[in-house]
Design an enzyme around this catalytic site. Structure first.
Site, PDB file in Angstrom:
ATOM      1  CD  GLU A 140      -6.319   3.535 -10.421  1.00 54.93           C
ATOM      2  OE1 GLU A 140      -5.310   3.381  -9.723  1.00 54.93           O
ATOM      3  OE2 GLU A 140      -6.515   2.897 -11.477  1.00 54.93           O
TER       4      GLU A 140
ATOM      5  CG  ASP B 231      -5.640  -0.163  -7.231  1.00 54.04           C
ATOM      6  OD1 ASP B 231      -4.803   0.106  -6.357  1.00 54.04           O
ATOM      7  OD2 ASP B 231      -5.476   0.119  -8.435  1.00 54.04           O
TER       8      ASP B 231
ATOM      9  CE  LYS C  44      -2.904  -1.414  -1.266  1.00 54.57           C
ATOM     10  NZ  LYS C  44      -3.891  -0.995  -2.282  1.00 54.57           N
TER      11      LYS C  44
END
Ligand code: NAD
Ligand code: MG
Length: 340
Positions: free
Chosen positions: A190, A186, A126
């Site tokens: 983003e 993920d 991470k």
């Protein structure tokens, strides 16, 4: 140097790291310093071949690295992985070996259909590669999430955890996930919040001030530059810490105006973005865009680069000497001594 590992599953294994960019370099160096056997697979004449050699690694072509390996870490850009798998990995990987990813995209969306006789696993730190390396060098580590997609050997979980330990993640924290959760969260993070959401929020704020007649330089400071202060507080101690550090006026403005900007309709659109990720629409569109030579991607990128906030930002940042030194300004470690 040796690293305390929870198991010695990889003690006698040969690990091939394909790709030597942000993650590849950090993983490879940490694994080597943990006493593991690492070979790097790169395209001859590629940009990072010399760097990997200078770091003391044996560097060979990807196919050769894969042939001898018990674990193959795929750390190339996501969009080149399907071809790399078909051309190089599938014909060469040993039965019973492990295929490791740092992002589940290609497996989860079926762009790579792994052979049935190999383990398929995931370890995703991470943090960026530079932090994965620098924390390891300090004797610490960056937390990792891990998952097993396919367990043929019967010890895929032990292999995954040994790899996570080898890159230093076990010194911090390991969280189990699955390929679906890692990939979808993920992408959502983003798109909706980090890269997409934050940049659009900043640009809309900048345009609002400039269109109302305020100077672009002042607008830049207010909506772009100062965002770092807030994000640093989030990172260190969450919203609690931000509220401790900003004025009562800023807090009151946050409470009454924040929900006018991000409201139920915004959240509904976040859910729509998540749906596109979950049902494969985003993956399908992105793969088609990549295969077409990135025509829209290039246009969008140029529009971002040409935005007035980038012009004024460049001029203002040229007057921030702490950025020019290539290092972040660090607060004075000790109080300034009085002279005289
Ligand atoms: P990168 O772009 O920094 O590095 C890619 C490397 O692959 C380079 O060394 C490049 O020369 C090499 N390469 C490109 N094409 C190749 C090919 N055909 N054969 C062999 N090598 C090739 O990539 P990255 O950001 O380190 O990402 C690698 C993986 O890690 C991706 O799956 C990504 O999603 C994942 N990941 C990245 C981060 C991050 O912070 N950057 C964090 C977590 C996971
Ligand atoms: Mg944008």
């Amino acid at each position: 140097m040796s690293n305390a590992t929870t198991n010695d599953t990889l003690a006698k294994a040969r690990i091939a790291v394909l790709g030597y960019g942000s993650q590849g370099r950090a993983h490879a160096l940490n694994l080597k310093d943990s006493g593991l056997d690492v070979v790097i697979g790169l395209r001859p004449g590629g940009p990072t071949w010399k760097k990997a050699e200078a770091d003391g690694f044996a560097v060979v072509e990807p196919a050769e690295a894969v042939k001898g390996a018990d674990l193959v870490a795929v750390l190339t850009p996501d969009m080149v992985q399907p071809t790399l798998y078909t051309d190089v990995i599938e014909p060469n990987i040993k039965p019973g070996a492990a295929l490791l990813f740092a992002h589940g995209f290609n497996i989860h969306f079926g762009q790579i259909k792994p052979r049935a006789d190999i383990d398929v696993i995931l370890v995703a730190p991470k943090g960026p590669g530079a932090l994965v390396r620098s924390e390891y060098e300090r004797g610490r580590g960056v937390p990792c999430i891990w998952a097993v997609y396919q367990d043929v050997s019967g010890h895929a979980e032990a292999t995954t955890k040994a790899y996570a330990d080898g890159i230093g993640g076990g010194r911090a924290m390991l969280i189990q996930t699955d390929f679906k959760e890692e990939t979808e969260t993920d992408l959502f993070g983003e798109q909706a919040v980090l890269c997409g959401g934050a940049s659009e929020l900043v640009i809309a704020g900048f345009e609002t001030l400039v269109e109302a007649g305020y100077q672009p330089e002042i607008a830049y400071y207010e909506v772009m530059h100062e965002l770092k202060l807030i994000v640093d507080l989030f990172y260190e101690g969450g919203i609690t810490r931000m509220l401790e550090f900003v004025s009562e006026t800023a807090q009151y403005g946050d409470y009454v105006s924040g929900p006018r900007i991000v409201d139920a309709a915004t959240k509904q659109r976040m859910k729509d973005v998540l749906t596109d990720i979950q049902d494969g629409t985003f993956a399908k569109n992105w793969t088609a865009e990549y295969k077409a030579g990135l025509p829209n991607y290039k246009k969008f990128k140029q529009a971002d680069l040409d935005h007035p906030i980038e012009k004024v930002g460049k001029e203002l940042r040229a007057r921030m000497p702490w950025l020019q030194s290539g290092k972040q300004a660090t607060p004075a470690a000790e109080p300034l001594k009085k002279v005289g």
